[in-house]
Write a protein that holds these residues in place. Sequence first.
Motif, PDB file in Angstrom:
ATOM      1  N   ARG A  61     -10.900  -4.658   9.476  1.00 28.61           N
ATOM      2  CA  ARG A  61      -9.584  -4.764  10.115  1.00 28.61           C
ATOM      3  C   ARG A  61      -9.323  -6.205  10.592  1.00 28.61           C
ATOM      4  O   ARG A  61      -8.225  -6.734  10.407  1.00 28.61           O
ATOM      5  N   LEU A  62     -10.334  -6.845  11.192  1.00 28.64           N
ATOM      6  CA  LEU A  62     -10.202  -8.239  11.621  1.00 28.64           C
ATOM      7  C   LEU A  62      -9.919  -9.142  10.421  1.00 28.64           C
ATOM      8  O   LEU A  62      -9.080 -10.047  10.504  1.00 28.64           O
ATOM      9  N   PHE A  63     -10.570  -8.887   9.301  1.00 26.92           N
ATOM     10  CA  PHE A  63     -10.326  -9.679   8.100  1.00 26.92           C
ATOM     11  C   PHE A  63      -8.875  -9.545   7.651  1.00 26.92           C
ATOM     12  O   PHE A  63      -8.223 -10.544   7.332  1.00 26.92           O
ATOM     13  N   PHE A  64      -8.356  -8.314   7.618  1.00 26.29           N
ATOM     14  CA  PHE A  64      -6.977  -8.127   7.172  1.00 26.29           C
ATOM     15  C   PHE A  64      -5.973  -8.688   8.183  1.00 26.29           C
ATOM     16  O   PHE A  64      -4.923  -9.199   7.776  1.00 26.29           O
ATOM     17  N   ILE A  65      -6.278  -8.625   9.467  1.00 31.21           N
ATOM     18  CA  ILE A  65      -5.413  -9.260  10.469  1.00 31.21           C
ATOM     19  C   ILE A  65      -5.379 -10.770  10.233  1.00 31.21           C
ATOM     20  O   ILE A  65      -4.321 -11.403  10.281  1.00 31.21           O
ATOM     21  N   PHE A  66      -6.554 -11.359   9.965  1.00 30.22           N
ATOM     22  CA  PHE A  66      -6.603 -12.795   9.698  1.00 30.22           C
ATOM     23  C   PHE A  66      -5.785 -13.159   8.462  1.00 30.22           C
ATOM     24  O   PHE A  66      -5.025 -14.125   8.480  1.00 30.22           O
ATOM     25  N   VAL A  67      -5.923 -12.386   7.394  1.00 29.30           N
ATOM     26  CA  VAL A  67      -5.180 -12.677   6.161  1.00 29.30           C
ATOM     27  C   VAL A  67      -3.679 -12.578   6.425  1.00 29.30           C
ATOM     28  O   VAL A  67      -2.905 -13.432   5.975  1.00 29.30           O
ATOM     29  N   TRP A  68      -3.252 -11.565   7.167  1.00 33.47           N
ATOM     30  CA  TRP A  68      -1.828 -11.404   7.473  1.00 33.47           C
ATOM     31  C   TRP A  68      -1.322 -12.579   8.306  1.00 33.47           C
ATOM     32  O   TRP A  68      -0.254 -13.138   8.029  1.00 33.47           O
ATOM     33  N   GLU A  69      -2.072 -12.973   9.331  1.00 36.07           N
ATOM     34  CA  GLU A  69      -1.662 -14.106  10.165  1.00 36.07           C
ATOM     35  C   GLU A  69      -1.678 -15.406   9.368  1.00 36.07           C
ATOM     36  O   GLU A  69      -0.836 -16.276   9.579  1.00 36.07           O
ATOM     37  N   LEU A  70      -2.610 -15.528   8.440  1.00 33.95           N
ATOM     38  CA  LEU A  70      -2.666 -16.707   7.581  1.00 33.95           C
ATOM     39  C   LEU A  70      -1.421 -16.803   6.709  1.00 33.95           C
ATOM     40  O   LEU A  70      -0.815 -17.874   6.576  1.00 33.95           O
ATOM     41  N   ILE A  71      -1.005 -15.690   6.154  1.00 36.13           N
ATOM     42  CA  ILE A  71       0.204 -15.667   5.326  1.00 36.13           C
ATOM     43  C   ILE A  71       1.432 -16.003   6.164  1.00 36.13           C
ATOM     44  O   ILE A  71       2.274 -16.819   5.750  1.00 36.13           O
ATOM     45  N   GLN A  72       1.541 -15.398   7.353  1.00 34.39           N
ATOM     46  CA  GLN A  72       2.703 -15.664   8.206  1.00 34.39           C
ATOM     47  C   GLN A  72       2.763 -17.120   8.642  1.00 34.39           C
ATOM     48  O   GLN A  72       3.820 -17.756   8.579  1.00 34.39           O
ATOM     49  N   SER A  73       1.639 -17.664   9.098  1.00 34.04           N
ATOM     50  CA  SER A  73       1.662 -19.049   9.574  1.00 34.04           C
ATOM     51  C   SER A  73       1.861 -20.020   8.417  1.00 34.04           C
ATOM     52  O   SER A  73       2.502 -21.066   8.591  1.00 34.04           O
ATOM     53  N   SER A  74       1.351 -19.686   7.248  1.00 36.02           N
ATOM     54  CA  SER A  74       1.588 -20.545   6.078  1.00 36.02           C
ATOM     55  C   SER A  74       3.067 -20.573   5.718  1.00 36.02           C
ATOM     56  O   SER A  74       3.607 -21.627   5.363  1.00 36.02           O
ATOM     57  N   MET A 107     -15.417 -17.395  17.475  1.00 34.24           N
ATOM     58  CA  MET A 107     -14.662 -16.676  16.440  1.00 34.24           C
ATOM     59  C   MET A 107     -13.166 -16.881  16.616  1.00 34.24           C
ATOM     60  O   MET A 107     -12.448 -17.145  15.640  1.00 34.24           O
ATOM     61  N   LEU A 108     -12.682 -16.774  17.852  1.00 35.82           N
ATOM     62  CA  LEU A 108     -11.259 -16.973  18.114  1.00 35.82           C
ATOM     63  C   LEU A 108     -10.838 -18.393  17.742  1.00 35.82           C
ATOM     64  O   LEU A 108      -9.804 -18.589  17.089  1.00 35.82           O
ATOM     65  N   SER A 109     -11.636 -19.369  18.118  1.00 38.61           N
ATOM     66  CA  SER A 109     -11.309 -20.764  17.813  1.00 38.61           C
ATOM     67  C   SER A 109     -11.277 -21.016  16.317  1.00 38.61           C
ATOM     68  O   SER A 109     -10.366 -21.669  15.807  1.00 38.61           O
ATOM     69  N   MET A 110     -12.253 -20.486  15.606  1.00 39.10           N
ATOM     70  CA  MET A 110     -12.309 -20.695  14.159  1.00 39.10           C
ATOM     71  C   MET A 110     -11.157 -19.987  13.443  1.00 39.10           C
ATOM     72  O   MET A 110     -10.546 -20.552  12.536  1.00 39.10           O
ATOM     73  N   LEU A 111     -10.856 -18.766  13.846  1.00 40.67           N
ATOM     74  CA  LEU A 111      -9.756 -18.045  13.207  1.00 40.67           C
ATOM     75  C   LEU A 111      -8.427 -18.752  13.439  1.00 40.67           C
ATOM     76  O   LEU A 111      -7.594 -18.842  12.533  1.00 40.67           O
ATOM     77  N   LEU A 112      -8.225 -19.266  14.639  1.00 44.52           N
ATOM     78  CA  LEU A 112      -6.972 -19.968  14.921  1.00 44.52           C
ATOM     79  C   LEU A 112      -6.914 -21.307  14.194  1.00 44.52           C
ATOM     80  O   LEU A 112      -5.863 -21.684  13.663  1.00 44.52           O
ATOM     81  N   THR A 113      -8.033 -22.011  14.133  1.00 44.78           N
ATOM     82  CA  THR A 113      -8.053 -23.303  13.464  1.00 44.78           C
ATOM     83  C   THR A 113      -7.848 -23.148  11.959  1.00 44.78           C
ATOM     84  O   THR A 113      -7.246 -24.004  11.322  1.00 44.78           O
ATOM     85  N   LEU A 114      -8.306 -22.046  11.381  1.00 42.68           N
ATOM     86  CA  LEU A 114      -8.138 -21.826   9.947  1.00 42.68           C
ATOM     87  C   LEU A 114      -6.701 -21.498   9.562  1.00 42.68           C
ATOM     88  O   LEU A 114      -6.327 -21.658   8.403  1.00 42.68           O
ATOM     89  N   THR A 115      -5.898 -21.039  10.513  1.00 38.97           N
ATOM     90  CA  THR A 115      -4.491 -20.781  10.203  1.00 38.97           C
ATOM     91  C   THR A 115      -3.722 -22.093  10.310  1.00 38.97           C
ATOM     92  O   THR A 115      -3.940 -22.870  11.223  1.00 38.97           O
ATOM     93  N   PRO A 116      -2.812 -22.365   9.380  1.00 41.45           N
ATOM     94  CA  PRO A 116      -2.099 -23.642   9.387  1.00 41.45           C
ATOM     95  C   PRO A 116      -1.179 -23.798  10.595  1.00 41.45           C
ATOM     96  O   PRO A 116      -0.606 -22.836  11.086  1.00 41.45           O
TER      97      PRO A 116
END
Length: 160
Positions: A61-74, A107-116
Amino acid sequence: MPGQLLLNLFIAFLWMLLIDEDELRFSTFYAGFLVGIGILFFMHRFFGTRFYLRRVYAVVRLFFIFVWELIQSSAVVLKQILSPRLKIEPGIFKYETILRSDVEITMLSMLLTLTPGSVVMEVTPESDALYIHAMDVQESRDGLIKQLKNFEKAIMEVTR
């Protein structure tokens, strides 16, 4: 969690060895794995921990949340970059986090930094706040805070 997984694998191998007569088949191992899941589900309260597939579900679920947020921020960053005039106001803001362990905050820092569009610049020495640089503070601050809250909730499901 690792103990339950190893026990489940042991049950699957035992099932495979007891059922197969001439040759070892993956389908029998898979059936044994499913039987092991059922056994462990009914017995997980005796281990003193939660059922291990719940944590696996939380990781997926965390992986899919990250992918969704990555798409939105991109999409937001692409919209800002492709606009005829850049109307961005880069800035830094402080975010108070409810996460406490070093693993959770990392984990929070890395996930946020990976999103554009955003970068975690610093974590306070008390590990209770993050300083975040956003590409456009006026437009994306509320979206970033919503994104951070989604990440925090999903990270807590994985780690706690």
